[in-house]
Design an enzyme around this catalytic site. Structure first.
Site: not given
Ligand code: PLP
Length: 372
Positions: A69-70, A177, A194, A196, A232, A315
């Site tokens: 997601a980042t 989330q 995301s 995970h 890929t 984080c």
């Molecule tokens: N956005 C939010 C609200 C998150 O909680 C997180 C992950 O902690 C992310 C973005 C980033 O997700 P990813 O771990 O897939 O990069």
């Protein structure tokens, strides 16, 4: 171990592991190659794409897989700003967004973008009048998350999207989330998710884009993913994400009822001296961010080694800095350092949660020299 860190990541669902298994052990074809095996892998990826789109639940768009997601958030923000007309160089976002949004905005600010970061109230929620006041014909993008990863509050995404559109801007929603848990009302033009966080594999995310909205590519190369996100694809990760999304959609009301029950149980169990950070009304109930006057939260976490829980956020934990979200809701550094986050969900039992909360309460009291 009692796992109470569901906002950092979620345990893999057995159904997800089973769906991924053949793509790890036997089926290794490149999904972009024209062979029969390649086409089979490509078809499995298309099924997964639909499953993730269905969990997002918005009509009229398409989805590209990303490495996280980042990456999806970086792509959306940088890609929209790159294509925006010169006289629309403003991004409006919020103090409590994830670092993937805030740091990307800061990077663009250094390159000349005008970034407006909106404050939140003590409850962690946006004031729509402030959103409205920040928007005008210079705004290209509004980035507001659905559910906050640290305090669990739910932002008024649909209303923000309406205001963004009135000003001719696009709206990006970080729904990481909230996916499969909280309704993503119609409105956003771009949505980042995301795997995970919904019991799927790590290192795969996705960006959903409303038809007609296409940020400039972030990653250039072989032209995969409709020519806008090269690299890929991994069939096992895509299939795992799809299986997790399907499961989240199917189990949505059961999971929600379970998490609500846990929230009620844990609130009933909290001893005196604890306060909840963030709104208790507009929130996802699987996130409990607690504060206790004078508590050394980092010490509490390292003392209780067999309970996995967190400081403000995973984080922020590594950085030694107090959480920017807790600071944004008006807590002092000291109060932020006296806060812990308990995250629970599908596989948490009431017994383990209650036992963990009792032990956390007793350890906090002992730390402060209070009787149990
Ligand atoms: N956005 C939010 C609200 C998150 O909680 C997180 C992950 O902690 C992310 C973005 C980033 O997700 P990813 O771990 O897939 O990069």
């Amino acid at each position: 171990m009692i796992y109470l860190d569901y906002q950092a990541t979620t345990p893999d669902a057995p159904e997800v592991a089973a769906a991924m298994q053949p793509w790890i052990s036997e089926k290794f074809a490149n999904p972009h190659s024209p062979s029969r095996w390649g086409r089979e892998a490509a078809a499995a990826i298309e099924v997964a794409r639909k499953q993730v789109e269905q969990a997002i639940g918005l009509p009229g768009g398409r989805l590209a897989f990303t490495g996280s997601a980042t990456e999806a958030l970086n792509w959306a923000i940088k890609g929209v700003m790159e294509k925006a007309p010169k006289d629309r160089n403003r991004i409006v976002t919020v103090d409590t967004e994830h670092a993937a949004v805030l740091d990307t905005c800061e990077w663009l600010e250094d390159k000349g973008c005008d970034v407006v970061r909106l404050p939140v109230g003590l409850d962690g929620l946006l004031d729509l009048d402030e959103v409205k006041a920040a928007l005008d014909e210079r705004t290209a993008l509004v980035a507001v998350m659905l559910v906050n990863n640290e305090i669990g509050v739910i932002q008024p995404v649909a209303e923000v999207a309406r205001l963004a559109h009135d000003a001719g801007a696009l709206m990006l929603c970080d729904a990481v989330q909230g996916l499969g848990r909280v309704d993503l009302s119609e409105g956003p033009d771009l949505v980042a998710v995301s795997a995970h966080k919904i019991h799927g594999p790590k290192a795969i995310g996705a960006l959903w884009m409303r038809n007609g909205v296409e940020p400039a590519p972030l990653i250039h190369g072989g032209g995969q993913e409709m020519g806008i996100r090269s690299g890929t694809l991994s069939p096992e990760l895509c299939v795992g994400f799809g299986a997790a999304a399907k499961l989240a959609s199917e189990r949505r009301s059961t999971d929600h009822a379970h998490v609500e029950r846990l929230w009620e149980a844990v609130r009933g169990e909290l001893g005196r001296g604890w306060a909840i950070n963030g709104s208790t009304d507009r929130r996802y109930p699987g996130n409990l961010n607690l504060r206790r006057e004078g508590l050394d939260a980092a010490r509490l976490i390292s003392d209780l080694r067999d309970i996995a829980f967190s400081l403000g956020s995973a984080c922020a934990s590594g950085s030694g800095r107090p959480s920017h979200v807790l600071r944004a809701i008006g807590l002092s550094d000291r109060e932020a350092r006296s806060s812990v986050r308990l995250g629970f969900g599908r596989y948490t039992t009431e017994e383990e949660l209650i036992s963990a909360v009792r032990r956390i309460d007793a350890a906090a009291r002992a730390q402060q020299g209070l009787a149990a």
